[in-house]
Design a protein around this motif. Structure first.
Motif, PDB file in Angstrom:
ATOM      1  N   GLU A 175       0.808  -1.241  -0.172  1.00  0.00           N
ATOM      2  CA  GLU A 175      -0.065  -0.112   0.055  1.00  0.00           C
ATOM      3  C   GLU A 175       0.848   1.249  -0.069  1.00  0.00           C
ATOM      4  O   GLU A 175       0.649   2.148  -0.637  1.00  0.00           O
ATOM      5  CB  GLU A 175      -0.702  -0.048   1.129  1.00  0.00           C
ATOM      6  N   ALA A 176       1.966   1.173   0.857  1.00  0.00           N
ATOM      7  CA  ALA A 176       2.798   2.421   0.912  1.00  0.00           C
ATOM      8  C   ALA A 176       3.545   2.728  -0.358  1.00  0.00           C
ATOM      9  O   ALA A 176       3.813   4.102  -0.441  1.00  0.00           O
ATOM     10  CB  ALA A 176       3.634   2.220   2.281  1.00  0.00           C
ATOM     11  N   TRP A 177       3.797   1.985  -0.995  1.00  0.00           N
ATOM     12  CA  TRP A 177       4.650   2.077  -2.284  1.00  0.00           C
ATOM     13  C   TRP A 177       3.951   2.209  -3.258  1.00  0.00           C
ATOM     14  O   TRP A 177       4.669   2.524  -4.489  1.00  0.00           O
ATOM     15  CB  TRP A 177       5.448   0.938  -2.360  1.00  0.00           C
ATOM     16  N   LYS A 178       2.736   2.153  -3.309  1.00  0.00           N
ATOM     17  CA  LYS A 178       2.043   2.478  -4.774  1.00  0.00           C
ATOM     18  C   LYS A 178       2.227   3.681  -5.282  1.00  0.00           C
ATOM     19  O   LYS A 178       2.367   4.740  -4.561  1.00  0.00           O
ATOM     20  CB  LYS A 178       0.329   2.166  -4.113  1.00  0.00           C
ATOM     21  N   VAL A 180       3.714   6.651  -7.080  1.00  0.00           N
ATOM     22  CA  VAL A 180       5.287   7.262  -7.365  1.00  0.00           C
ATOM     23  C   VAL A 180       6.539   6.798  -6.495  1.00  0.00           C
ATOM     24  O   VAL A 180       7.267   6.541  -7.120  1.00  0.00           O
ATOM     25  CB  VAL A 180       5.077   8.906  -7.036  1.00  0.00           C
ATOM     26  N   PRO A 181       6.123   6.313  -5.165  1.00  0.00           N
ATOM     27  CA  PRO A 181       7.492   5.896  -4.550  1.00  0.00           C
ATOM     28  C   PRO A 181       8.137   4.836  -5.420  1.00  0.00           C
ATOM     29  O   PRO A 181       9.344   4.550  -5.739  1.00  0.00           O
ATOM     30  CB  PRO A 181       7.041   5.373  -3.227  1.00  0.00           C
ATOM     31  N   ILE A 182       7.358   3.741  -5.572  1.00  0.00           N
ATOM     32  CA  ILE A 182       7.856   2.503  -6.314  1.00  0.00           C
ATOM     33  C   ILE A 182       8.462   2.831  -7.692  1.00  0.00           C
ATOM     34  O   ILE A 182       9.393   2.228  -8.293  1.00  0.00           O
ATOM     35  CB  ILE A 182       6.837   1.291  -6.635  1.00  0.00           C
ATOM     36  N   LEU A 184       9.968   5.604  -8.453  1.00  0.00           N
ATOM     37  CA  LEU A 184      11.212   6.287  -8.222  1.00  0.00           C
ATOM     38  C   LEU A 184      12.247   5.222  -8.049  1.00  0.00           C
ATOM     39  O   LEU A 184      13.389   5.353  -8.345  1.00  0.00           O
ATOM     40  CB  LEU A 184      11.053   7.307  -7.013  1.00  0.00           C
TER      41      LEU A 184
ATOM     42  N   LEU B 203       9.323   9.216   0.253  1.00  0.00           N
ATOM     43  CA  LEU B 203       7.910   9.262  -0.235  1.00  0.00           C
ATOM     44  C   LEU B 203       7.115   7.922   0.243  1.00  0.00           C
ATOM     45  O   LEU B 203       5.743   8.270   0.624  1.00  0.00           O
ATOM     46  CB  LEU B 203       7.796   9.295  -1.761  1.00  0.00           C
ATOM     47  N   ALA B 204       7.746   6.698   0.121  1.00  0.00           N
ATOM     48  CA  ALA B 204       6.860   5.636   0.746  1.00  0.00           C
ATOM     49  C   ALA B 204       6.716   5.974   2.275  1.00  0.00           C
ATOM     50  O   ALA B 204       5.356   5.665   2.625  1.00  0.00           O
ATOM     51  CB  ALA B 204       7.519   4.357   0.768  1.00  0.00           C
ATOM     52  N   GLN B 207       3.736   8.370   2.532  1.00  0.00           N
ATOM     53  CA  GLN B 207       2.411   7.779   1.898  1.00  0.00           C
ATOM     54  C   GLN B 207       1.920   6.900   2.913  1.00  0.00           C
ATOM     55  O   GLN B 207       0.907   6.887   3.358  1.00  0.00           O
ATOM     56  CB  GLN B 207       2.650   6.907   0.738  1.00  0.00           C
ATOM     57  N   ALA B 208       3.024   6.062   3.613  1.00  0.00           N
ATOM     58  CA  ALA B 208       2.367   5.041   4.791  1.00  0.00           C
ATOM     59  C   ALA B 208       1.747   6.051   5.854  1.00  0.00           C
ATOM     60  O   ALA B 208       0.572   5.584   6.312  1.00  0.00           O
ATOM     61  CB  ALA B 208       3.798   4.399   5.288  1.00  0.00           C
ATOM     62  N   ASN B 211      -1.578   7.208   4.629  1.00  0.00           N
ATOM     63  CA  ASN B 211      -2.546   6.076   4.560  1.00  0.00           C
ATOM     64  C   ASN B 211      -3.141   5.932   5.986  1.00  0.00           C
ATOM     65  O   ASN B 211      -4.409   5.566   6.109  1.00  0.00           O
ATOM     66  CB  ASN B 211      -1.915   4.784   3.825  1.00  0.00           C
TER      67      ASN B 211
END
Lengths: 201, 248
Positions: A175-178, A180-182, A184, B203-204, B207-208, B211
């Motif tokens: 979920e957290a990597w969905k 832009v992060p992944i 990059l 960024l992750a 985002q975490a 979320n």
């Protein structure tokens, strides 16, 4: 000056000093329009168009107007003005000539003004001293070839990346990597791969 | 300037730190975020220059916003920004030559930093000069913090130490951290690939967090709705019982 110069200029600006992965120019459109392959291709064609013309115009402007008058310190202002008006001109020209082309490229053209790759290439052309190495006029050919190679490199990366991203839509990403992060991190891995091309020329 | 103001001004200043962070939330100005963050100090230098340019350009644009015709808004903004960038560039060359060398082409490229034009378009062309200046400072600070965070991570991972006084004329030199262990040092993080990966990592993390916040908010709302439903059902039952009692 032989043909090798042009060959080296294209290869080095396209693959070795790749504009996105090695020089970090044009990362915003790289992340912005790489969701679909179609828009990636449209953007890279528009960038190629503007980049080559802009680098020719800014080069001539620098060596025939700014330098003789000793006002090279305003080059940034002059270049960005030229690029902004050039984008406007190209937009009007395409609109007049081909409605179909305008429909496919039109929405990307205004975005190009703030694409740092264009101004970056214009500044790099001046900073690489092509004029002192090859003479002003021959330097112009090398500079425009390098700009063409840079645009090719931009197109190559943005196309490859958009294909990867389309595949990624179906992948099961945490979920957290969905998003832009992944993307990059993938770009980072691509940059690692491009490091290996360093020894070609 | 912004210290003694009421809440709205303070909120205006601080919104760029986390909630509307230019890099981690809006992905504006990614090119410098990748290119100049191989050490923390260059990130800080770039951030300071962006704060200066952004504050001045925001102020001036909000002062003359009514004089600019709508058709040539973007070119006019860009020329104003380019003027300030040129001034800053000359000052940097004079007073911090090491930083000038380190930033290289990315110093003139502040002109096309999407953050600056974005704030001019989205904020300064609609608000007064004071608010625009505060917005510029706040957004610039958010940008600087993001750059320093990325730079810190990359420098620690790549060299095992974070130094200062190399590029900026601080008057002092030294290092914040010195792990002194080259076993941990990973060269790749100082290169281009490391930039992409570290930004992706942060960024992750962001985002975490967002979320999680969203999930907590949704949970509280769901619980609130269930509570109300249960209360309503309870009331209904009591009413029914009352009626049943009355009839019997």
């Amino acid at each position: 000056m032989s043909i090798t110069v042009f060959f080296v200029a294209i290869i080095s600006s396209m693959l070795i000093n790749n504009v996105i992965l090695m020089r970090f120019l044009g990362v915003c459109p790289f992340l912005g329009v790489s969701k679909k392959t179609e828009s990636a291709v449209g953007m890279s064609v528009a960038v190629m168009f503007v980049m080559v013309i802009a680098s020719i115009v800014t080069y001539l402007l620098y060596y025939y107007v700014l330098e003789p008058n000793g006002i090279t310190y305003i080059s940034t202002i002059a270049f960005i003005l030229v690029i902004a008006s050039l984008v406007q001109l190209v937009e009007m020209f395409i609109k007049k000539v081909s409605k179909k082309l305008y429909k496919s490229l039109g929405i990307y053209l205004p975005l190009i003004t703030t694409n740092c790759a264009i101004l970056g290439v214009a500044e790099t052309n001046i900073a690489s001293n092509y004029a002192t190495d090859y003479g002003v006029l021959q330097g112009l050919f090398v500079a425009s070839t390098a700009a063409f190679g840079t645009a090719l490199g931009f197109g190559l990366i943005i196309f490859a990346f958009s294909s990867i991203r389309e595949r990624l839509d179906g992948a099961n990403v945490p979920e957290a990597w969905k998003g832009v992060p992944i993307s990059l991190v993938i770009a980072g891995i691509m940059a690692l791969a491009f490091l290996g091309l360093g020894g070609i020329v | 300037m912004a210290k003694k103001k009421e809440m709205s001004r303070l909120a205006n200043l601080t919104k760029g730190f986390f909630k509307e962070n230019p890099i981690f939330v809006f992905l504006l100005g990614m090119c410098p975020a990748l290119a100049v963050t191989s050490t923390m100090e260059t990130g800080l230098g770039m951030g300071v220059l962006v704060i200066l340019v952004l504050t001045m350009s925001n102020t001036v644009i909000s002062l003359i916003k009514d004089l600019i015709p709508a058709q040539i808004k973007i070119p006019a903004f860009i020329v104003i920004i380019a003027t300030f960038v040129t001034i800053i560039e000359m000052l940097t060359q004079a007073f911090a030559p090491a930083l000038y060398e380190a930033l290289g082409i990315f110093l003139p490229l502040i002109v096309v930093n999407c953050l600056i034009l974005g704030r001019a378009e989205a904020f300064a062309s609609k608000n007064g000069p004071l608010n625009s200046a505060i917005d510029g400072i706040g957004m610039g600070l958010g940008f600087t913090m993001a750059l320093m965070l990325i730079g810190f991570t990359r420098e620690v991972l790549a060299t095992g130490a974070v130094g200062y006084g190399v590029y900026l004329p601080l008057g002092i030199e030294g290092s914040f951290i010195n792990i002194d262990s080259y076993i941990l040092a990973m060269d790749v993080f100082i290169g281009p690939a490391g930039g992409f990966i570290v930004i992706g990592l942060w960024l992750a993390v962001f985002q975490a967090f967002s979320n999680r916040n969203k999930r907590i908010k949704a949970d509280t709302r769901k619980r609130w709705i269930e509570e109300k439903k249960r209360e309503a059902a309870e009331r209904k039952r009591q009413k029914a019982m009352k009626e049943a009692g009355e009839t019997s």
